[in-house]
Design a protein around this motif. Structure first.
Motif, mmCIF file in Angstrom:
data_model
loop_
_atom_site.group_PDB
_atom_site.id
_atom_site.type_symbol
_atom_site.label_atom_id
_atom_site.label_comp_id
_atom_site.label_asym_id
_atom_site.label_seq_id
_atom_site.Cartn_x
_atom_site.Cartn_y
_atom_site.Cartn_z
ATOM 1 N N VAL A 24 0.826 -1.199 0.000
ATOM 2 C CA VAL A 24 0.000 0.000 0.000
ATOM 3 C C VAL A 24 0.866 1.257 0.000
ATOM 4 C CG1 VAL A 24 -1.683 1.323 1.341
ATOM 5 C CG2 VAL A 24 -1.954 -1.147 1.108
ATOM 6 N N PHE A 25 1.829 1.329 0.924
ATOM 7 C CA PHE A 25 2.632 2.551 1.012
ATOM 8 C C PHE A 25 3.478 2.743 -0.249
ATOM 9 C CE2 PHE A 25 5.650 -0.569 2.721
ATOM 10 C CZ PHE A 25 6.852 -0.178 2.125
ATOM 11 N N GLY A 26 3.931 1.645 -0.865
ATOM 12 C CA GLY A 26 4.727 1.748 -2.081
ATOM 13 C C GLY A 26 3.929 2.312 -3.240
ATOM 14 N N ALA A 27 2.692 1.808 -3.403
ATOM 15 C CA ALA A 27 1.850 2.280 -4.509
ATOM 16 C C ALA A 27 1.481 3.747 -4.333
ATOM 17 C CB ALA A 27 0.589 1.422 -4.588
ATOM 18 N N ILE A 28 1.061 4.113 -3.125
ATOM 19 C CA ILE A 28 0.622 5.489 -2.877
ATOM 20 C C ILE A 28 1.801 6.453 -2.956
ATOM 21 C CG2 ILE A 28 -0.435 7.020 -1.161
ATOM 22 C CD1 ILE A 28 -1.955 4.528 -0.141
ATOM 23 N N GLY A 29 2.913 6.094 -2.319
ATOM 24 C CA GLY A 29 4.082 6.969 -2.342
ATOM 25 C C GLY A 29 4.654 7.143 -3.731
ATOM 26 N N PHE A 30 4.703 6.064 -4.506
ATOM 27 C CA PHE A 30 5.241 6.137 -5.869
ATOM 28 C C PHE A 30 4.408 7.088 -6.726
ATOM 29 C CE2 PHE A 30 5.080 4.613 -10.275
ATOM 30 C CZ PHE A 30 6.431 4.696 -10.621
ATOM 31 N N VAL A 31 3.082 6.936 -6.668
ATOM 32 C CA VAL A 31 2.206 7.809 -7.464
ATOM 33 C C VAL A 31 2.364 9.260 -7.024
ATOM 34 C CG1 VAL A 31 -0.195 8.364 -7.998
ATOM 35 C CG2 VAL A 31 0.554 5.981 -7.967
ATOM 36 N N ALA A 32 2.465 9.487 -5.717
ATOM 37 C CA ALA A 32 2.598 10.857 -5.202
ATOM 38 C C ALA A 32 3.887 11.511 -5.679
ATOM 39 C CB ALA A 32 2.541 10.841 -3.674
ATOM 40 N N VAL A 33 4.995 10.794 -5.566
ATOM 41 C CA VAL A 33 6.290 11.371 -5.939
ATOM 42 C C VAL A 33 6.384 11.599 -7.442
ATOM 43 C CG1 VAL A 33 8.773 10.934 -6.002
ATOM 44 C CG2 VAL A 33 7.479 10.433 -3.928
ATOM 45 N N VAL A 34 5.956 10.619 -8.237
ATOM 46 C CA VAL A 34 6.021 10.774 -9.698
ATOM 47 C C VAL A 34 5.123 11.920 -10.146
ATOM 48 C CG1 VAL A 34 5.466 9.670 -11.896
ATOM 49 C CG2 VAL A 34 6.665 8.387 -10.126
ATOM 50 N N ALA A 35 3.907 12.004 -9.578
ATOM 51 C CA ALA A 35 2.993 13.088 -9.953
ATOM 52 C C ALA A 35 3.579 14.444 -9.576
ATOM 53 C CB ALA A 35 1.639 12.888 -9.261
ATOM 54 N N ALA A 36 4.225 14.533 -8.406
ATOM 55 C CA ALA A 36 4.830 15.795 -7.972
ATOM 56 C C ALA A 36 5.940 16.222 -8.926
ATOM 57 C CB ALA A 36 5.369 15.653 -6.558
ATOM 58 N N LEU A 37 6.773 15.275 -9.345
ATOM 59 C CA LEU A 37 7.870 15.603 -10.253
ATOM 60 C C LEU A 37 7.355 16.027 -11.633
ATOM 61 C CD1 LEU A 37 10.417 12.765 -9.369
ATOM 62 C CD2 LEU A 37 10.628 15.208 -8.859
ATOM 63 N N LEU A 38 6.307 15.352 -12.131
ATOM 64 C CA LEU A 38 5.758 15.701 -13.432
ATOM 65 C C LEU A 38 5.047 17.046 -13.406
ATOM 66 C CD1 LEU A 38 4.338 12.238 -14.602
ATOM 67 C CD2 LEU A 38 6.409 13.393 -15.396
ATOM 68 N N LEU A 39 4.421 17.379 -12.286
ATOM 69 C CA LEU A 39 3.646 18.617 -12.200
ATOM 70 C C LEU A 39 4.512 19.836 -11.911
ATOM 71 C CD1 LEU A 39 0.543 17.300 -10.217
ATOM 72 C CD2 LEU A 39 0.526 18.152 -12.560
ATOM 73 N N TRP A 40 5.493 19.670 -11.004
ATOM 74 C CA TRP A 40 6.260 20.833 -10.546
ATOM 75 C C TRP A 40 7.759 20.740 -10.853
ATOM 76 C CZ3 TRP A 40 2.398 18.861 -7.087
ATOM 77 C CH2 TRP A 40 1.254 19.672 -7.027
ATOM 78 N N GLY A 41 8.202 19.649 -11.440
ATOM 79 C CA GLY A 41 9.592 19.538 -11.837
ATOM 80 C C GLY A 41 10.544 19.356 -10.670
#
Length: 441
Positions: A24-41
């Motif tokens: 659970v923590f891996g899936a949620i954390g991965f999506v959060a970090v990747v989305a943050a990098l794609l949105l804000w660089g």
């Protein structure tokens, strides 16, 4: 790309990862970090995960988590919890359905010692269930009793799930725990009323123990009563200073952990094996919850930055023109649906970034909503086809308990839980009176 589409992509990606068996923590954390990098660089994206970690490390009340888990495992591993069932066995065996009623009492006390439903399930399935079956109790009824009773572990303080909710919703843990006391005891009383009435109508479901089994000198009965009530004394020693305002929540949790350790030492049960098992299991559970909280905070930060919560609020209240109560009921139904294939922590961290701010925006009390969420999780735990407690019971039950028995046992208890949920929704003071009273004084 619109905020709504970004939010949909994040949720669908996360659900896909969970369906493939990722943690659970891996899936949620991965999506959060990747989305943050794609949105804000690189400039802003890295800061989100780091800020979430710092927020977690600075959250002082989180220290209660390992303390309470350690207390529960010490009492369980040292077999002090077993004395509880022996006490109920002797003192309540003369009543119709008395052992089943005693099992609910056992579950309430185990919940007050551990804060996890799996602990109550393990003790109920390994200690209570064989004794109930051996004495002619109906296997479907007692299977439901143990599943329903163990679910109280996430509602009765010190609930670990409410600690997680407090972190995500930014609400005081102490208020949430106090808010769970009366609903938890009310639900236990409703379970007991159902068992008593059903056994009164059909005595064969819960026969009275024979006079030979109940024959015991009064002195031995009193000694057993003292041994069985030891966990209650430990809980009182821990919570009384907190309720009176003499100690903080963290200090009270330390008192509880020390009291449990001292009790095990004085009874001669604190062996090296017991201590190692308690510490190892405490470390495992604590680390799991910290990783989940960290991932949830990062995920929530991305949603805050997107403004997705405001978009969802506008969708429900302006475009669909739904009333706040209809939205709240739809939220609870979604929890029950998700509970058929996810556990409580996964459900909370997946939808909390949307639901918790939305509940606040609709004007509802977030402490009260935390109790609604927890009761709904209890219902979801026992809802086919993939209820969490159903499969825990199947793994722990003896061979004569079939999956059909397990599924057939939960219907009346789920109805009781739904009744309790409706009562807390209709009368919020059931949950809010005690925390308001304690904190006002």
């Amino acid at each position: 790309m619109s905020y709504e589409l970004i939010a949909t992509l994040m949720f669908s990606t996360m659900m896909l990862m969970l369906m493939t068996g990722q943690r659970v923590f891996g899936a949620i954390g991965f999506v959060a970090v990747v989305a943050a990098l794609l949105l804000w660089g690189d400039k802003g994206g890295y800061d989100i995960g780091f800020s979430a970690a710092m927020k977690l490390m600075k959250w002082y009340p989180l220290l209660t988590l390992p303390m309470f888990i350690f207390m529960g495992y010490v009492l369980s591993e040292s077999k002090i919890a077993d004395d509880l069932y022996k006490m109920f066995h002797v003192w309540m065996g003369g009543l119709r359905g008395g052992l089943a009623v005693g099992t609910i009492g056992l579950m309430v006390l185990i919940s007050a010692m551990n804060g996890l439903s799996v602990a109550g399930m393990a003790i109920g399935a390994t200690i209570a269930l064989p004794e109930l079956l051996k004495r002619g109790y109906d296997k479907r009824m007692v299977t439901g009793v143990i599943q329903a009773g163990s679910s109280l572990g996430i509602l009765v303080p010190p609930s670990v799930v409410l600690v997680l909710y407090a972190m995500i919703a930014r609400q005081p843990v102490g208020q949430l725990w106090l808010a769970g006391v009366i609903p938890g005891l009310m639900m236990a009383a409703m379970f007991i009323a159902y068992i008593t009435i059903r056994c009164w109508i059909n005595p064969s479901l819960g026969p009275v123990l024979s006079a030979e089994e109940r024959a015991m000198p009064r002195r031995e009965k009193l000694a057993l009563l003292r041994a069985g009530l030891l966990p209650v004394v430990i809980f009182a020693v821990m919570m009384f200073p907190f309720v009176k305002g003499w100690t903080s929540l963290v200090e009270s949790s330390a008192i509880g952990a020390i009291a449990a350790f001292v009790a095990a030492v004085l009874k001669g049960r604190m062996t090296r094996e017991v201590f190692e098992n308690s510490v190892r299991k405490t470390l495992g559970i604590t680390c799991m919850f910290m990783w989940i909280i960290l991932a949830a905070l990062a995920f929530g930060a991305v949603f805050d930055g997107l403004g997705a919560v405001k978009a969802i609020e506008n969708l429900f209240t302006e475009r669909l023109n739904l009333s706040p109560w209809v939205i709240l009921i739809l939220m609870q139904l979604s929890f029950i649906i998700m509970g058929t294939f996810l556990d409580d922590t996964a459900m909370l961290v997946i939808v909390a970034p949307l639901y918790v701010p939305l509940v606040g925006a609709l004007g509802f009390d977030l402490v009260w909503y935390g109790i609604l969420y927890t009761i709904t999780c209890q219902i979801a735990y026992m809802t086919p086809p993939f209820g969490y407690n159903l499969f825990l019971m199947r793994a722990m039950a003896p061979p004569e308990i079939t999956l059909r028995d397990i599924y057939g046992s939960i219907a009346p208890f789920v109805l009781v839980m739904v009744g309790a949920l409706v009562m807390v929704m209709a009368f919020p003071q059931i949950a809010l009176w005690l925390p308001n009273y304690v904190y006002a004084n």
